[in-house]
Scaffold this active site. Structure first.
Site, PDB file in Angstrom:
ATOM      1  N   LYS A 224       0.844  -1.191   0.000  1.00 27.75           N
ATOM      2  CA  LYS A 224       0.000   0.000   0.000  1.00 27.75           C
ATOM      3  C   LYS A 224       0.882   1.244   0.000  1.00 27.75           C
ATOM      4  CE  LYS A 224      -3.498   2.131   2.978  1.00 27.75           C
ATOM      5  NZ  LYS A 224      -4.313   1.880   4.166  1.00 27.75           N
TER       6      LYS A 224
ATOM      7  N   SER B 169      -2.946   2.228 -17.645  1.00 26.06           N
ATOM      8  CA  SER B 169      -2.102   1.896 -16.503  1.00 26.06           C
ATOM      9  C   SER B 169      -1.862   3.080 -15.575  1.00 26.06           C
ATOM     10  CB  SER B 169      -0.757   1.326 -16.955  1.00 26.06           C
ATOM     11  OG  SER B 169       0.006   2.352 -17.564  1.00 26.06           O
TER      12      SER B 169
ATOM     13  N   TYR C  85      -2.745  -1.613 -13.928  1.00 27.62           N
ATOM     14  CA  TYR C  85      -1.457  -2.244 -13.685  1.00 27.62           C
ATOM     15  C   TYR C  85      -0.362  -1.188 -13.647  1.00 27.62           C
ATOM     16  CZ  TYR C  85      -0.932  -1.683 -18.718  1.00 27.62           C
ATOM     17  OH  TYR C  85      -0.867  -1.151 -19.971  1.00 27.62           O
TER      18      TYR C  85
END
Length: 116
Positions: free
Chosen positions: A9, A25, A58
């Protein structure tokens, strides 16, 4: 039984760019990627604290030391430069393994996105 748990995170980083004309992305400063144990191509969820949007995409490596957090493609419509986001990745693991697993949580300097 396998369960999905938080793996990494980046908590409260600032969006530096939004590039609608890219193929998709999120581009992340490589220093931030290293600190959060993220790799290029890894699936992430982005939560925008400013407007509540949640995005899955991603990771693409950004320039090391740049502080770059850039949402690309359609995701660029969900953020504005200056927005504060949380970037999370998850891992699938055995239930017993998950009980012992410790995620990597990074609290960068929000104004610069530098690892403290």
């Amino acid at each position: 039984m396998m369960i999905q748990v938080i793996k990494s995170k980046l908590h409260r980083v600032t969006v530096t760019e939004a590039n609608l004309n890219y193929i998709g992305s999120i581009t992340i400063d490589e220093d931030l990627m290293d600190a959060a144990n993220l790799i290029e191509g890894e699936k992430v969820q982005i939560v925008n604290n400013n407007n509540g949007e949640r995005i899955e995409t991603y990771v693409i490596k950004g320039i090391r030391g740049s502080g770059m957090i850039c949402l690309n493609g359609a995701a660029a419509r969900k953020v504005q430069p200056g927005d504060i986001v949380i970037i999370m990745s998850y891992a699938l693991m055995d239930f017993e393994e998950a009980k012992l697993f410790k995620p990597v949580i990074v609290f960068p300097e929000t104004a610069t996105n530098k690892v403290l």
